[in-house]
Write an enzyme that holds these catalytic residues in place. Structure first.
Site, PDB file in Angstrom:
ATOM      1  N   ARG A  18       0.842  -1.209   0.000  1.00  0.00           N
ATOM      2  CA  ARG A  18       0.000   0.000   0.000  1.00  0.00           C
ATOM      3  C   ARG A  18       0.876   1.258   0.000  1.00  0.00           C
ATOM      4  O   ARG A  18       0.497   2.301  -0.506  1.00  0.00           O
ATOM      5  CB  ARG A  18      -0.963  -0.003   1.202  1.00  0.00           C
TER       6      ARG A  18
ATOM      7  N   TYR B 177     -15.326  15.231 -16.619  1.00  0.00           N
ATOM      8  CA  TYR B 177     -15.846  13.872 -16.535  1.00  0.00           C
ATOM      9  C   TYR B 177     -16.938  13.819 -15.455  1.00  0.00           C
ATOM     10  O   TYR B 177     -16.768  14.375 -14.365  1.00  0.00           O
ATOM     11  CB  TYR B 177     -14.686  12.913 -16.223  1.00  0.00           C
TER      12      TYR B 177
ATOM     13  N   ASP C 204      -6.848  17.068 -15.870  1.00  0.00           N
ATOM     14  CA  ASP C 204      -7.123  15.698 -16.315  1.00  0.00           C
ATOM     15  C   ASP C 204      -6.831  15.673 -17.818  1.00  0.00           C
ATOM     16  O   ASP C 204      -7.534  16.297 -18.607  1.00  0.00           O
ATOM     17  CB  ASP C 204      -8.589  15.344 -16.020  1.00  0.00           C
TER      18      ASP C 204
ATOM     19  N   LYS D 164      -7.692   4.056 -19.618  1.00  0.00           N
ATOM     20  CA  LYS D 164      -8.016   4.411 -21.002  1.00  0.00           C
ATOM     21  C   LYS D 164      -6.810   4.181 -21.914  1.00  0.00           C
ATOM     22  O   LYS D 164      -6.283   3.083 -21.966  1.00  0.00           O
ATOM     23  CB  LYS D 164      -8.515   5.856 -21.035  1.00  0.00           C
TER      24      LYS D 164
HETATM   25  C1  LIG Z   1     -11.678  11.941 -18.594  1.00  0.00           C
HETATM   26  C2  LIG Z   1     -11.817  10.937 -17.507  1.00  0.00           C
HETATM   27  N1  LIG Z   1     -11.218  11.170 -16.333  1.00  0.00           N
HETATM   28  C3  LIG Z   1     -11.318  10.287 -15.309  1.00  0.00           C
HETATM   29  C4  LIG Z   1     -12.052   9.129 -15.412  1.00  0.00           C
HETATM   30  C5  LIG Z   1     -12.156   8.183 -14.242  1.00  0.00           C
HETATM   31  O1  LIG Z   1     -11.267   7.120 -14.431  1.00  0.00           O
HETATM   32  P1  LIG Z   1     -11.496   5.645 -13.791  1.00  0.00           P
HETATM   33  O2  LIG Z   1     -12.711   5.064 -14.406  1.00  0.00           O
HETATM   34  O3  LIG Z   1     -10.212   4.942 -14.144  1.00  0.00           O
HETATM   35  O4  LIG Z   1     -11.652   5.831 -12.319  1.00  0.00           O
HETATM   36  C6  LIG Z   1     -12.694   8.842 -16.626  1.00  0.00           C
HETATM   37  C7  LIG Z   1     -13.490   7.606 -16.769  1.00  0.00           C
HETATM   38  O5  LIG Z   1     -14.214   7.420 -17.704  1.00  0.00           O
HETATM   39  C8  LIG Z   1     -12.576   9.776 -17.692  1.00  0.00           C
HETATM   40  O6  LIG Z   1     -13.176   9.558 -18.875  1.00  0.00           O
END
Ligand SMILES: Cc1ncc(COP(=O)(O)O)c(C=O)c1O
Length: 393
Positions: free
Chosen positions: A61, A114, A186, A211
């Site tokens: 961890r 998101y 992000d 992704k």
């Molecule tokens: C742009 C974006 N940021 C963050 C996330 C969250 O990621 P996770 O599903 O790996 O927690 C997503 C998920 O679809 C996303 O599309």
């Protein structure tokens, strides 16, 4: 055994070689350290003071060699001092946000983010005493106007999900720096191959590694990248909140990353070709892709991105029912949420990535009921075009 090299000129070489651990048994592939715990660094318990020397591990961890190797590969790719992996993109983003805001603080976020992040900011942060101002992502002057004496963090996402709007990253980072406020972006849709926010002045970059970075739709992971000092603050949260990654997932991500640059070339090419095709299709009302001349921020996208990725959103003529019919008719493209994998996927933000928003919130952001979000994989463009043409006709 070869000397461990740190810096490479090209992104493809970095993707393949960066972060590799020094072989201990002559192995060519960095192994999985699938262990939850490690021997204490001292063999005599009376000399153990609970401190973990640099380069040692004590408990997964806190850290693990396979996870560290993957963090190092990611930070080489992103051009950051350090990276920190998490069990999901959401764990990475929420831990990073909570490292810089607390009770009585103010956060500024662009409004097109998101859906999961939006819900976290809207529902969880107020309970913790954090106030947020959401601003238009396409107007950087709004960021400066929203700053208060207690603003601690500016949160960005570019390109945005699902409408692929572009934030002026340099201007946003400048506003943050001029006011001594941390900035976090992000950059999941762009990847470090298409966009380098740290070079543009942003303090911290987050990705959902689920992704493009992993690229095979077979694991969930997230990363935050930035300066050593900022990452150390977030590291404390990772230990306490427990969003650490599993070594097997890190191993798979490490392997997926080796082909990142190569995969992105194809995603970029498929994105460009299919966006153009959709723009001229009579069954389509509108296309959102930053690589199109018709994208309202195409010039800005060209300034700050080196490729535009494989995410394309479009509105189907005929409304929600027509969009649902098209989704059902796909034969190559799979109807599923998520993005960035080698297989093409299609979803409707209405009932997937942005289902946690109210209809009014979606309407305000311009997310229509007939919006389809495509994540174009690495298949042949001709096959994808044929599939789209068939489904839309
Ligand atoms: C742009 C974006 N940021 C963050 C996330 C969250 O990621 P996770 O599903 O790996 O927690 C997503 C998920 O679809 C996303 O599309």
């Amino acid at each position: 055994m070869p000397e461990k090299r740190k810096k490479f000129k090209g992104a493809s070489t970095t993707a393949v070689h960066a972060g590799e651990l020094t072989p201990s048994q002559g192995e060519v592939v960095t192994p999985i350290y699938q262990t939850s715990t490690f021997y204490f660094p001292t063999s005599d318990p009376s000399t153990w003071e609970g401190k973990v020397p640099d380069g040692s591990y004590i408990y997964t961890r806190w850290g693990n060699p396979t996870i560290r190797a993957t963090e190092d590969k990611l930070s080489e790719l992103e051009g950051s001092e350090r990276g920190l992996l998490f069990s999901s993109g959401m764990a990475a983003i929420t831990s990073a946000i909570l490292s810089f805001v607390g009770k009585g603080d103010h956060l500024i976020s662009i409004e097109d983010i998101y859906g999961g992040t939006y819900s976290f900011i809207r529902s969880e942060l107020p309970r913790l005493g954090v106030e947020t101002t959401f601003v238009d992502s396409t107007d950087p002057s709004k960021l400066a106007e929203a700053i208060k004496p207690n603003t601690k963090l500016i949160y960005l996402e570019s390109p945005t999900n699902p409408l692929l709007k572009i934030v002026d990253i340099r201007r946003a980072a400048k506003v943050a720096r001029e006011h001594g406020i941390k900035s976090l972006i992000d950059s999941t849709f762009a990847t470090p191959i298409n966009q380098k926010p740290i070079d543009m002045g942003v303090d911290l970059v987050a990705h959902s590694c689920t992704k493009y970075l992993n690229g095979h739709s077979d694991l969930i992971a997230g990363v935050v990248l930035g300066s050593q000092a900022d990452i150390e603050s977030i590291y404390k949260k990772r230990i306490l909140y427990g969003g650490s990654m599993d070594p097997l997932a890190a191993f798979l991500l490490f392997r997926g990353l080796k082909t990142l640059a190569l995969r992105m070339e194809r995603h970029n090419r498929n994105g460009a070709q299919i966006a153009k095709f959709l723009e001229s299709h009579p069954g389509v009302e509108g296309v959102h892709y930053p690589g199109l001349d018709s994208h309202p921020q195409h010039a800005l996208a060209r300034e700050q991105m080196t490729g535009f990725g494989g995410m394309v959103s479009f509105e189907v003529r005929g409304g929600r029912k027509a969009a649902e019919r098209a989704l059902r008719a796909f034969q190559v493209i799979k109807m599923a949420t998520s993005l960035g994998g080698v297989d093409s996927l299609a979803s409707m933000p209405l009932n997937s990535s942005h289902s946690s928003l109210t209809p009014q919130e979606r309407q305000r952001l311009g997310i229509k009921d007939q919006l389809v979000r495509l994540s174009l994989g690495i298949e042949d463009a001709e096959d994808l075009i044929q599939d789209l043409d068939h489904a839309l006709s």
